[in-house]
Scaffold this active site. Structure first.
Site, short mmCIF file in Angstrom:
data_model
loop_
_atom_site.label_atom_id
_atom_site.label_comp_id
_atom_site.label_asym_id
_atom_site.label_seq_id
_atom_site.Cartn_x
_atom_site.Cartn_y
_atom_site.Cartn_z
N ASP A 292 0.88 -1.17 0.00
CA ASP A 292 0.00 0.00 0.00
C ASP A 292 0.91 1.21 0.00
O ASP A 292 1.58 1.51 1.00
CB ASP A 292 -0.89 -0.01 1.25
CG ASP A 292 -1.77 1.24 1.31
OD1 ASP A 292 -1.60 2.17 0.48
OD2 ASP A 292 -2.62 1.30 2.22
N VAL A 293 0.96 1.93 -1.12
CA VAL A 293 1.94 3.01 -1.26
C VAL A 293 1.72 4.16 -0.28
O VAL A 293 2.63 4.95 -0.05
CB VAL A 293 1.98 3.57 -2.70
CG1 VAL A 293 2.47 2.54 -3.68
CG2 VAL A 293 0.65 4.18 -3.12
N TYR B 75 -6.31 15.64 -8.01
CA TYR B 75 -5.49 14.89 -8.98
C TYR B 75 -4.42 15.82 -9.57
O TYR B 75 -3.24 15.49 -9.61
CB TYR B 75 -6.38 14.30 -10.08
CG TYR B 75 -5.65 13.32 -10.98
CD1 TYR B 75 -5.38 12.03 -10.56
CD2 TYR B 75 -5.23 13.70 -12.26
CE1 TYR B 75 -4.70 11.13 -11.38
CE2 TYR B 75 -4.56 12.81 -13.08
CZ TYR B 75 -4.30 11.52 -12.63
OH TYR B 75 -3.63 10.63 -13.45
N1 LIG Z 1 -4.75 5.78 -17.76
C1 LIG Z 1 -4.49 7.06 -18.05
O1 LIG Z 1 -5.06 7.65 -18.97
C2 LIG Z 1 -3.46 7.81 -17.24
C3 LIG Z 1 -3.07 9.08 -17.69
C4 LIG Z 1 -2.13 9.80 -16.99
C5 LIG Z 1 -1.55 9.25 -15.84
N2 LIG Z 1 -1.94 8.02 -15.41
C6 LIG Z 1 -1.28 7.50 -14.20
O2 LIG Z 1 -0.73 6.24 -14.46
C7 LIG Z 1 -0.70 5.46 -13.26
C8 LIG Z 1 -1.32 4.11 -13.51
O3 LIG Z 1 -2.67 4.31 -13.90
P1 LIG Z 1 -3.51 3.21 -14.71
O4 LIG Z 1 -4.30 3.95 -15.71
O5 LIG Z 1 -2.66 2.08 -15.12
O6 LIG Z 1 -4.54 2.78 -13.55
P2 LIG Z 1 -5.08 1.34 -13.09
O7 LIG Z 1 -6.22 1.63 -12.19
O8 LIG Z 1 -5.27 0.43 -14.24
O9 LIG Z 1 -3.85 0.79 -12.23
C9 LIG Z 1 -3.47 1.41 -11.04
C10 LIG Z 1 -2.92 0.34 -10.11
O10 LIG Z 1 -2.53 1.00 -8.87
C11 LIG Z 1 -2.98 0.19 -7.81
N3 LIG Z 1 -3.13 0.99 -6.60
C12 LIG Z 1 -4.11 1.89 -6.31
N4 LIG Z 1 -3.94 2.36 -5.07
C13 LIG Z 1 -2.83 1.75 -4.55
C14 LIG Z 1 -2.15 1.80 -3.32
N5 LIG Z 1 -2.59 2.58 -2.32
N6 LIG Z 1 -1.04 1.05 -3.15
C15 LIG Z 1 -0.61 0.25 -4.15
N7 LIG Z 1 -1.22 0.11 -5.33
C16 LIG Z 1 -2.32 0.86 -5.53
C17 LIG Z 1 -4.29 -0.41 -8.27
O11 LIG Z 1 -4.62 -1.56 -7.51
C18 LIG Z 1 -3.96 -0.72 -9.74
O12 LIG Z 1 -3.40 -2.02 -9.88
C19 LIG Z 1 -1.44 6.31 -12.21
O13 LIG Z 1 -0.50 7.01 -11.41
C20 LIG Z 1 -2.25 7.28 -13.05
O14 LIG Z 1 -2.54 8.48 -12.36
C21 LIG Z 1 -2.87 7.29 -16.09
#
Ligand SMILES: NC(=O)c1ccc[n+]([C@@H]2O[C@H](COP(=O)([O-])OP(=O)(O)OC[C@H]3O[C@@H](n4cnc5c(N)ncnc54)[C@H](O)[C@@H]3O)[C@@H](O)[C@H]2O)c1
Length: 251
Positions: free
Chosen positions: A66-67, A158
């Site tokens: 848990d980050v 965010y």
């Molecule tokens: N998908 C997009 O369009 C997008 C765009 C810009 C930035 N991001 C960033 O990319 C990163 C990944 O996003 P994604 O789209 O793959 O999302 P996702 O929801 O598919 O994956 C996120 C992962 O983080 C994990 N997570 C959440 N809270 C956590 C915690 N407290 N401790 C440990 N793990 C935790 C979740 O269980 C999940 O496996 C994020 O930081 C997001 O803000 C995503």
């Protein structure tokens, strides 16, 4: 080219899904030993197991992480070192997106977003860098967003958290520049992951319409940028921000 991460050991937060999962697969295929940390244990274990099967020589394991909890980071770092003997690379990727504007966001939503997206990135750097120094150096990629660079209405915490990740990366990069630890941020545009797919279709269509390349990005598009930043090919790159957004913020 393969083997670009030979000899590296990487901890990937949020590696059970989306962009983090893509990092795990790409990094293992390039020779890194991978530890996936996530709150979703079943999904994370399944990703680690499938890497062992699909990439010949790929090596991956899972740890609960848990980050937003520093003690949890300490356990994950210990596990990486016990398993693989060292820790050289961190992808600070776990993140959440909560909707809420200046007058509408709740305190709980604000606190949750900041604790996962911003404090999680700090705890990751804080607990991993001592091991990188012992290993003779390392590389960190902090996953921000285009929303860490530009604003939009209705996602206040965010933007606050992702903007902070951008500048925390530069500040930390300067702190460790002479000690062999490089720290960069990566800024995805709209990427087809479970997080994005949970958004209303009209919202996604609007974001695609703002993207000159005209499509959603793939999780691998981001992982391939981090691959460069974490490889020795980027040995002169620190404190940089790599935007991977299909041209969105070039306009
Ligand atoms: N998908 C997009 O369009 C997008 C765009 C810009 C930035 N991001 C960033 O990319 C990163 C990944 O996003 P994604 O789209 O793959 O999302 P996702 O929801 O598919 O994956 C996120 C992962 O983080 C994990 N997570 C959440 N809270 C956590 C915690 N407290 N401790 C440990 N793990 C935790 C979740 O269980 C999940 O496996 C994020 O930081 C997001 O803000 C995503």
């Amino acid at each position: 080219m393969t083997g670009r991460l030979e000899g590296k050991v990487v901890l990937i937060s949020g590696g059970a899904s989306g962009i983090g999962e893509a990092h795990a697969r790409v990094f293992a295929a390039e020779g890194a030993k991978v530890l996936i940390g996530d709150i979703q244990e079943k999904m994370g274990k399944d990703v680690a197991d499938s890497i062992g099967i699909t990439n010949s020589g790929g090596q991956a394991a899972f740890t609960a992480l848990d980050v937003s909890n520093e003690a949890s980071w300490n356990d994950a770092v210990k596990k990486a070192v016990n398993l693989y003997g060292k820790l050289t690379t961190l992808i600070n990727n776990a993140g959440i997106g909560m909707a809420g504007g200046v007058t509408t966001e709740s305190q709980a939503s604000w606190d949750k977003t900041i604790s996962v997206n911003q404090m999680g990135v700090w705890y990751g750097m804080k607990t991993v860098i001592p091991e990188m120094l012992k290993a003779g150096g390392g590389a960190i990629v902090n996953v921000s967003s285009v929303y860490g660079i530009i604003g939009s209405p209705g996602m206040l915490s965010y933007h606050a958290s992702k903007g902070a990740v951008r500048l925390m990366s530069k500040a930390a990069a300067l702190e460790y520049a002479t000690q062999g630890v490089r720290i960069n941020s990566i800024h995805p545009g709209i990427i087809a992951t479970p997080l994005a797919k949970s958004m209303p279709q009209a919202f996604l269509d609007d974001l695609v319409s703002k993207t000159p390349i005209g499509r959603l990005g793939k999780p691998e598009d981001i992982a391939r940028g981090s691959l460069y930043l974490c490889s020795d090919e980027a040995s002169f790159v620190t404190g940089a921000e790599l935007v991977v957004d299909g041209g969105w913020t070039a306009q």
